[in-house]
Design an enzyme around this catalytic site. Structure first.
Site, mmCIF file in Angstrom:
data_model
loop_
_atom_site.group_PDB
_atom_site.id
_atom_site.type_symbol
_atom_site.label_atom_id
_atom_site.label_comp_id
_atom_site.label_asym_id
_atom_site.label_seq_id
_atom_site.Cartn_x
_atom_site.Cartn_y
_atom_site.Cartn_z
ATOM 1 N N LEU A 1 49.504 29.771 42.329
ATOM 2 C CA LEU A 1 48.522 30.715 42.247
ATOM 3 C C LEU A 1 49.068 31.581 41.334
ATOM 4 C CD1 LEU A 1 45.707 30.973 44.027
ATOM 5 C CD2 LEU A 1 46.990 32.610 45.211
ATOM 6 N N SER A 2 50.144 31.723 41.055
ATOM 7 C CA SER A 2 50.959 32.756 40.083
ATOM 8 C C SER A 2 51.087 32.129 38.717
ATOM 9 C CB SER A 2 52.157 33.096 40.832
ATOM 10 O OG SER A 2 53.004 33.695 39.756
#
Length: 214
Positions: free
Chosen positions: A15-16
Site C-alpha cells: 500500500l506504500s
C-alpha cells in the site's frame, strides 16, 4: 574468503508507494553490495496505529506534494509508479491486510517467489498478480486459502511488531545489522546514507551493472 554479507531487513507494505521504490533499489543492489537482503512483509496500518502516525494522503498539503513527488521519482528511479485514480479508496477503504497476509503466506511457503509476487502486487495497485510472477493458479489458490490461518496472521503480526520495536512510524523501513549494531533508516531516500553505513559504493538508484527498467 571475503567478509560475510551484512543483513538488511526491508519492512514494507504494498500500500506504500515509497516502499516500492526502496524495494526496487535494494533489489538492484542486492547482488552488487555485500548484503543479505531479507524482505519483511508488514502491515502499515498496524505501524501507523502503534506510532500514532497518519498516512500522508490524509493531510491535504502532503497529498498534493505526494502526486508531484511520485511523478519525479518515477522518472529518477525508473519505476513505473502511478498514483491510482481511486487513491483514497485504495488507501482508506480497501487497505492491504489481505495482500500482506498473502505475501506472508508466500514468504512461509515459497520464499523464493516473494520478490516477484511483491513486485506484481505493486504493479497491480500502483501501475497496472501472482499469475504474472510465475505462480500457478493452483499455488495461488492454496496460498489464498491460508491467509486466514493463525500461522499467517501471527507471522504478519510478529513482523509488524518487529518493525515497531525498531522504531518504525511508517514504511518503508530498512534495518541494517552490522558490527553488532542495528541501524534503522526510514523512507526511500536514505540509500546513499545506507551505502555509507555499509562502506559500499553508491552508484545512484539505477546502478550501471543492472538493467533496472521494469
Amino acid at each position: 574468503m571475503g567478509p560475510l554479507p551484512r543483513t538488511l531487513e526491508l519492512f514494507y507494505d504494498v500500500l506504500s508507494p515509497y516502499s516500492w521504490l526502496s524495494f526496487e533499489v535494494l533489489c538492484r543492489y542486492q547482488n552488487i553490495w555485500n548484503i543479505n537482503l531479507r524482505l519483511q512483509p508488514s502491515l502499515i496500518a498496524g505501524i501507523m496505529k502503534d506510532s500514532g502516525n497518519k498516512p500522508p494522503a490524509l493531510l491535504p498539503r502532503k497529498a498534493q506534494y505526494l502526486a508531484s513527488d511520485i511523478n519525479l521519482l518515477r522518472q529518477h528511479l525508473q519505476v513505473p509508479i502511478q498514483l491510482p485514480k481511486d487513491l483514497f479508496s485504495v488507501l482508506l477503504e480497501k487497505g492491504s491486510l489481505s495482500a500482506m497476509r498473502f505475501l506472508t503466506a508466500v514468504n512461509l511457503e515459497h520464499p523464493e517467489m516473494l520478490e516477484k509476487v511483491s513486485r506484481e502486487l505493486w504493479m497491480r495497485i500502483w501501475s497496472r498478480a501472482a499469475k504474472k510472477a510465475g505462480m500457478s493458479a493452483e499455488q495461488a489458490r492454496g496460498l489464498l486459502e491460508k491467509i486466514s490461518t493463525p500461522t499467517v496472521k501471527n507471522k504478519l503480526k510478529e513482523t509488524t511488531e518487529a518493525a515497531c520495536k525498531y522504531g518504525a512510524f511508517g514504511l518503508p523501513v530498512t534495518v541494517a545489522h552490522m558490527d553488532g549494531q542495528t541501524h534503522m533508516l526510514f523512507g526511500s531516500d536514505r540509500m546513499e546514507l545506507l551505502a555509507y553505513l555499509l562502506g559500499e559504493k553508491w552508484m545512484g538508484p539505477v546502478p550501471p551493472a543492472v538493467n533496472a527498467r521494469l
